[in-house]
Design a protein around this motif. Structure first.
Motif, PDB file in Angstrom:
ATOM      1  N   SER A   1       0.845  -1.208   0.000  1.00  0.00           N
ATOM      2  CA  SER A   1       0.000   0.000   0.000  1.00  0.00           C
ATOM      3  C   SER A   1       0.876   1.251   0.000  1.00  0.00           C
ATOM      4  CB  SER A   1      -0.914  -0.001   1.228  1.00  0.00           C
ATOM      5  OG  SER A   1      -1.754  -1.123   1.248  1.00  0.00           O
TER       6      SER A   1
ATOM      7  N   ARG B   1      -0.127   5.494   0.531  1.00  0.00           N
ATOM      8  CA  ARG B   1      -0.278   6.266   1.768  1.00  0.00           C
ATOM      9  C   ARG B   1       0.822   7.324   1.805  1.00  0.00           C
ATOM     10  NH1 ARG B   1       3.111   2.437   3.319  1.00  0.00           N
ATOM     11  NH2 ARG B   1       1.691   0.770   3.865  1.00  0.00           N
TER      12      ARG B   1
ATOM     13  N   THR C   1      -7.201   1.103   9.042  1.00  0.00           N
ATOM     14  CA  THR C   1      -7.432   2.144   8.042  1.00  0.00           C
ATOM     15  C   THR C   1      -8.376   1.632   6.962  1.00  0.00           C
ATOM     16  OG1 THR C   1      -5.415   1.445   6.865  1.00  0.00           O
ATOM     17  CG2 THR C   1      -5.221   3.285   8.411  1.00  0.00           C
TER      18      THR C   1
ATOM     19  N   SER D   1     -11.172   3.116   3.448  1.00  0.00           N
ATOM     20  CA  SER D   1     -11.756   4.175   2.627  1.00  0.00           C
ATOM     21  C   SER D   1     -13.251   3.895   2.496  1.00  0.00           C
ATOM     22  CB  SER D   1     -11.095   4.224   1.244  1.00  0.00           C
ATOM     23  OG  SER D   1     -11.265   2.985   0.572  1.00  0.00           O
TER      24      SER D   1
ATOM     25  N   ASN E   1      -8.288  -1.118   3.886  1.00  0.00           N
ATOM     26  CA  ASN E   1      -7.275  -1.040   2.829  1.00  0.00           C
ATOM     27  C   ASN E   1      -5.921  -1.637   3.223  1.00  0.00           C
ATOM     28  OD1 ASN E   1      -6.104   0.883   4.520  1.00  0.00           O
ATOM     29  ND2 ASN E   1      -6.768   2.635   3.290  1.00  0.00           N
TER      30      ASN E   1
ATOM     31  N   SER F   1      -3.542  -0.671   4.871  1.00  0.00           N
ATOM     32  CA  SER F   1      -2.398   0.229   4.770  1.00  0.00           C
ATOM     33  C   SER F   1      -1.645   0.370   6.088  1.00  0.00           C
ATOM     34  CB  SER F   1      -2.857   1.601   4.295  1.00  0.00           C
ATOM     35  OG  SER F   1      -1.764   2.473   4.140  1.00  0.00           O
TER      36      SER F   1
ATOM     37  N   GLU G   1      -9.762   7.261  -1.483  1.00  0.00           N
ATOM     38  CA  GLU G   1      -9.607   6.119  -2.387  1.00  0.00           C
ATOM     39  C   GLU G   1      -8.266   6.137  -3.119  1.00  0.00           C
ATOM     40  OE1 GLU G   1     -11.885   4.120  -6.265  1.00  0.00           O
ATOM     41  OE2 GLU G   1     -12.690   5.916  -5.296  1.00  0.00           O
TER      42      GLU G   1
ATOM     43  N   SER H   1      -5.569   4.438  -1.204  1.00  0.00           N
ATOM     44  CA  SER H   1      -5.997   3.207  -0.533  1.00  0.00           C
ATOM     45  C   SER H   1      -5.831   1.942  -1.360  1.00  0.00           C
ATOM     46  CB  SER H   1      -7.467   3.340  -0.102  1.00  0.00           C
ATOM     47  OG  SER H   1      -7.613   4.343   0.876  1.00  0.00           O
TER      48      SER H   1
END
Length: 245
Positions: A110, A113, A135, A137, A178, A180, A212, A215
């Motif tokens: 990810s 970020r 985390t 979205s 997501n 992340s 988004e 993410s």
């Protein structure tokens, strides 16, 4: 507060072969997360867990404090991630002979970020006195409206409301995790054993919302192409702005 960062990277990825070492804008994918962790200036130690010598060598090259080798049974296709994170946390405490108050896990798949996401999610975690933080979205699809499944050979929405909604705006807000950033306090991560809802969703679980466009979790060749395009586009835009100035 003593804060540990873990970055867990398996060498045998199937969706995108060797994805952690694939280059984007001249840097391997893993560099982006390691660089964000360093730039955040949050961490006492940044640790990588991997079963790959290539990932290990590359991680050390880009500035992590320590790499722990992962056992074969923790590097299978169906290995849940939470036990790996917990095992890495325990190894780090033993290796450094200290207790870490907070664990923040950053997923190398990810990379969209930014450093502010890491810092702000940590601040929210502390402000809300959470056990852990995840985390997410806002969902692109909604299980009350347009996510469907077969029930007894008949199609139906995954979750039903008492009144059938006319539009998505009439349904409860839902979110896509997501992967992340994950944050745990020491007690919560040591109590975690397996990777299911009872270990992720605790009594005091916080949700940090991300847009988004930051993410995307790389799980397929298409994901990788999209992330590569976005990173290179942003980098070119920064270069262009610098030249203009």
């Amino acid at each position: 507060m003593k804060i540990l960062c873990t970055i867990c990277m398996r060498g045998g990825s199937k969706g995108v072969i060797n994805k952690h070492l694939k280059k984007i804008n001249g840097k391997p994918l893993l560099w982006y997360t390691i660089n964000q962790a360093i730039k955040s200036k949050l961490f006492n130690k940044i640790i990588v867990s991997t079963d790959s010598n290539l990932i290990s060598n590359s991680s050390i090259k880009y500035g992590v404090d320590k790499v722990f080798s992962r056992k074969k049974n923790q590097a299978l296709d169906n290995t849940p991630k939470l036990p790996v994170i917990r095992d890495t946390f325990i190894k780090a405490e033993l290796y450094y002979k200290t207790k870490f108050d907070i664990l923040i896990d950053l997923d190398a798949t990810s990379p969209l970020r930014n450093v502010k996401d890491i810092v702000n999610s940590y601040k929210q975690f502390m402000r809300e006195k959470s056990e852990n933080l995840i985390t997410a979205s806002i969902s692109k699809k909604n299980p009350y409206y347009n996510v469907i499944e077969f029930k007894k050979d008949k199609l139906s929405v995954v979750k039903k409301l008492n009144r059938i909604p006319d539009s998505r705006q009439q349904t409860p807000d839902t979110f896509d995790m997501n992967a992340s950033i994950y944050i745990w306090n020491r007690k919560a991560i040591l109590k975690s054993v397996i990777s299911d809802n009872k270990d992720v969703f605790l009594k005091k679980t916080s949700l940090y919302l991300m847009p988004e466009e930051r993410s995307i979790d790389i799980d397929s060749p298409l994901d990788f192409k999209i992330v590569k395009y976005l990173i290179e586009r942003n980098n070119n835009a920064k270069k262009s702005n610098t030249k203009t100035i």
